[in-house]
Design an enzyme around this catalytic site. Structure first.
Site, PDB file in Angstrom:
ATOM      1  N   VAL A 143      -7.059   6.456  15.824  1.00 38.80           N
ATOM      2  CA  VAL A 143      -7.953   5.417  16.363  1.00 38.80           C
ATOM      3  C   VAL A 143      -7.169   4.393  17.177  1.00 38.80           C
ATOM      4  O   VAL A 143      -7.758   3.498  17.761  1.00 38.80           O
ATOM      5  CB  VAL A 143      -8.715   4.728  15.212  1.00 38.80           C
ATOM      6  CG1 VAL A 143      -9.652   5.723  14.521  1.00 38.80           C
ATOM      7  CG2 VAL A 143      -7.769   4.074  14.204  1.00 38.80           C
ATOM      8  N   HIS A 180     -12.014  10.729  16.163  1.00 36.53           N
ATOM      9  CA  HIS A 180     -12.336   9.874  15.002  1.00 36.53           C
ATOM     10  C   HIS A 180     -12.589   8.433  15.434  1.00 36.53           C
ATOM     11  O   HIS A 180     -12.551   7.511  14.614  1.00 36.53           O
ATOM     12  CB  HIS A 180     -11.202   9.931  13.969  1.00 36.53           C
ATOM     13  CG  HIS A 180     -11.136  11.231  13.228  1.00 36.53           C
ATOM     14  ND1 HIS A 180     -10.024  11.635  12.529  1.00 36.53           N
ATOM     15  CD2 HIS A 180     -12.041  12.230  13.076  1.00 36.53           C
ATOM     16  CE1 HIS A 180     -10.255  12.815  11.981  1.00 36.53           C
ATOM     17  NE2 HIS A 180     -11.469  13.210  12.308  1.00 36.53           N
ATOM     18  N   CYS A 231     -22.600  -2.077  17.023  1.00 37.95           N
ATOM     19  CA  CYS A 231     -23.483  -2.469  15.920  1.00 37.95           C
ATOM     20  C   CYS A 231     -23.583  -1.317  14.928  1.00 37.95           C
ATOM     21  O   CYS A 231     -23.692  -0.158  15.330  1.00 37.95           O
ATOM     22  CB  CYS A 231     -24.867  -2.813  16.451  1.00 37.95           C
ATOM     23  SG  CYS A 231     -26.050  -3.121  15.125  1.00 37.95           S
ATOM     24  N   CYS A 264     -24.765  -8.515  15.419  1.00 37.84           N
ATOM     25  CA  CYS A 264     -25.234  -7.878  16.668  1.00 37.84           C
ATOM     26  C   CYS A 264     -26.288  -8.768  17.321  1.00 37.84           C
ATOM     27  O   CYS A 264     -27.277  -9.135  16.672  1.00 37.84           O
ATOM     28  CB  CYS A 264     -25.845  -6.509  16.355  1.00 37.84           C
ATOM     29  SG  CYS A 264     -26.664  -5.762  17.772  1.00 37.84           S
TER      30      CYS A 264
HETATM   31  N1  APR Z   1       6.290  12.910  13.726  1.00 34.72           N
HETATM   32  C1  APR Z   1       5.409  13.929  13.488  1.00 34.72           C
HETATM   33  N2  APR Z   1       4.694  14.040  12.324  1.00 34.72           N
HETATM   34  C2  APR Z   1       4.901  13.094  11.387  1.00 34.72           C
HETATM   35  C3  APR Z   1       5.808  12.029  11.551  1.00 34.72           C
HETATM   36  C4  APR Z   1       6.523  11.963  12.791  1.00 34.72           C
HETATM   37  N3  APR Z   1       7.404  10.991  13.046  1.00 34.72           N
HETATM   38  N4  APR Z   1       5.800  11.263  10.410  1.00 34.72           N
HETATM   39  C5  APR Z   1       4.890  11.847   9.567  1.00 34.72           C
HETATM   40  N5  APR Z   1       4.369  12.947  10.147  1.00 34.72           N
HETATM   41  C6  APR Z   1       3.365  13.869   9.609  1.00 34.72           C
HETATM   42  C7  APR Z   1       3.285  13.909   8.094  1.00 34.72           C
HETATM   43  O1  APR Z   1       4.223  14.837   7.564  1.00 34.72           O
HETATM   44  C8  APR Z   1       1.851  14.349   7.865  1.00 34.72           C
HETATM   45  O2  APR Z   1       1.766  15.765   7.820  1.00 34.72           O
HETATM   46  O3  APR Z   1       2.111  13.421  10.043  1.00 34.72           O
HETATM   47  C9  APR Z   1       1.114  13.857   9.112  1.00 34.72           C
HETATM   48  C10 APR Z   1       0.157  12.690   8.883  1.00 34.72           C
HETATM   49  O4  APR Z   1      -0.860  13.141   8.046  1.00 34.72           O
HETATM   50  P1  APR Z   1      -2.039  12.158   7.590  1.00 34.72           P
HETATM   51  O5  APR Z   1      -1.456  10.886   7.139  1.00 34.72           O
HETATM   52  O6  APR Z   1      -2.885  12.915   6.652  1.00 34.72           O
HETATM   53  O7  APR Z   1      -2.809  11.846   8.950  1.00 34.72           O
HETATM   54  P2  APR Z   1      -3.857  12.756   9.747  1.00 34.72           P
HETATM   55  O8  APR Z   1      -3.586  14.195   9.573  1.00 34.72           O
HETATM   56  O9  APR Z   1      -3.906  12.249  11.116  1.00 34.72           O
HETATM   57  O10 APR Z   1      -5.219  12.372   8.990  1.00 34.72           O
HETATM   58  C11 APR Z   1      -6.408  12.905   9.478  1.00 34.72           C
HETATM   59  O11 APR Z   1      -7.677  11.558   7.956  1.00 34.72           O
HETATM   60  O12 APR Z   1      -7.699   9.560   6.931  1.00 34.72           O
HETATM   61  C12 APR Z   1      -8.332  10.306   7.883  1.00 34.72           C
HETATM   62  O13 APR Z   1      -9.536   9.672   9.806  1.00 34.72           O
HETATM   63  C13 APR Z   1      -8.257   9.664   9.250  1.00 34.72           C
HETATM   64  O14 APR Z   1      -7.706  10.673  11.388  1.00 34.72           O
HETATM   65  C14 APR Z   1      -7.341  10.603  10.025  1.00 34.72           C
HETATM   66  C15 APR Z   1      -7.539  11.919   9.324  1.00 34.72           C
END
Ligand code: APR
Length: 252
Positions: free
Chosen positions: A106, A122, A130, A152
């Site tokens: 986001v 997302h 709103c 709103c």
């Molecule tokens: N470079 C690449 N990958 C990385 C790095 C980095 N420097 N640091 C961490 N990671 C990896 C982690 O190992 C993990 O697998 O990024 C991933 C992040 O995973 P999440 O925290 O689960 O994030 P994401 O997959 O984007 O979540 C998906 O979940 O909470 C909801 O809406 C929210 O868009 C989000 C969705």
């Protein structure tokens, strides 16, 4: 010449491909100081209950708590700067005529790195609408530090960030673009996602089933890494510039 390393293998494949889809997650912004969601201890969801903050129920229970939490996150994003991973993807967009960047993030770090077309599946934390009539709301700077969300002007309901909360449906137009691109691309480059949040986590399999090569960039091995054709284990801010470096000499 047989590429000797996974990076060279990936670069050679990228050089030959016409349509590339890139799917990013929170990991691509981690090196910019924007915490991912599921990292142990440091991940947002290790500190906060997602259901309490990123949901209609949470917003109904305590709109002020949700508002202040998102305004805190917005300040973190505004204070952050794109990292070499974001910039490498913006450069890849200029090198490849058909390049589709779909992000689960986001934040606006892709745009601030120079990416021209970014599909936020997302939502976006710096856009507001709103919660009831969905009218766009131009947030004033002073409203970022308010204890409660704005009202709103059209229907007097509460304003919220234009992000997708748990249990809410994704923006139909972006989903359509992402799925069509996954079904028609030659390469899906996945960066920094844990691959556990559906329906977006399906995209690498959609692309693979359609015959695309899947490349995954992540310091940790995830379900996406396991199904990928090439797994580049490392941080996006390190691996992506290396990939561009290896790619450039192979391009006309
Ligand atoms: N470079 C690449 N990958 C990385 C790095 C980095 N420097 N640091 C961490 N990671 C990896 C982690 O190992 C993990 O697998 O990024 C991933 C992040 O995973 P999440 O925290 O689960 O994030 P994401 O997959 O984007 O979540 C998906 O979940 O909470 C909801 O809406 C929210 O868009 C989000 C969705």
């Amino acid at each position: 010449m047989i590429p000797t390393t996974p990076i060279r293998q990936a670069a050679q494949a990228l050089a030959q491909a016409h349509h590339i889809v890139c799917l990013t997650g929170a990991g691509v912004s981690a090196e910019s100081g924007v915490a991912p969601f599921r990292a142990a201890q440091t991940g947002l969801w290790s500190k906060f209950y997602p259901q309490r903050l990123a949901s209609q129920e949470g917003f109904a229970d305590d709109p002020g708590l949700v508002w202040r939490w998102y305004m805190e996150r917005l300040r973190t994003v505004e204070a952050a700067a794109p990292n070499p991973g974001h910039r490498a993807l913006a450069q890849l967009e200029t090198l490849k005529p058909a390049f589709t960047l779909v992000t689960q993030n986001v934040d606006n770090l892709h745009e601030r790195a120079g990416s021209r077309q970014v599909y936020h599946i997302h939502g976006r934390i710096n856009h507001f609408r709103c919660n009831y009539c969905r009218a766009e709301y131009p947030l004033q700077a002073h409203e970022q530090t308010q204890e409660q969300p704005p009202i709103c002007p059209h229907c007097s309901e509460l304003v919220r960030p234009d992000v997708v909360w748990f249990g809410e449906s994704l923006p139909v137009d972006v989903v359509d673009i992402a799925w069509r691109a996954a079904e028609s691309c030659e390469i899906m480059l996945v960066v920094g996602t844990s691959g556990v949040v559906y329906p977006v986590a399906q995209l690498p399999s959609v692309a693979k089933r359609a015959g695309a090569l899947v490349i995954d960039v992540n310091p940790q091995c995830t379900p996406v890494s396991e199904m990928a054709d090439i797994f580049l284990q490392g941080a996006g801010g390190v691996v992506l510039p290396q990939l561009l470096e290896a790619l450039s000499p192979t391009l006309p």
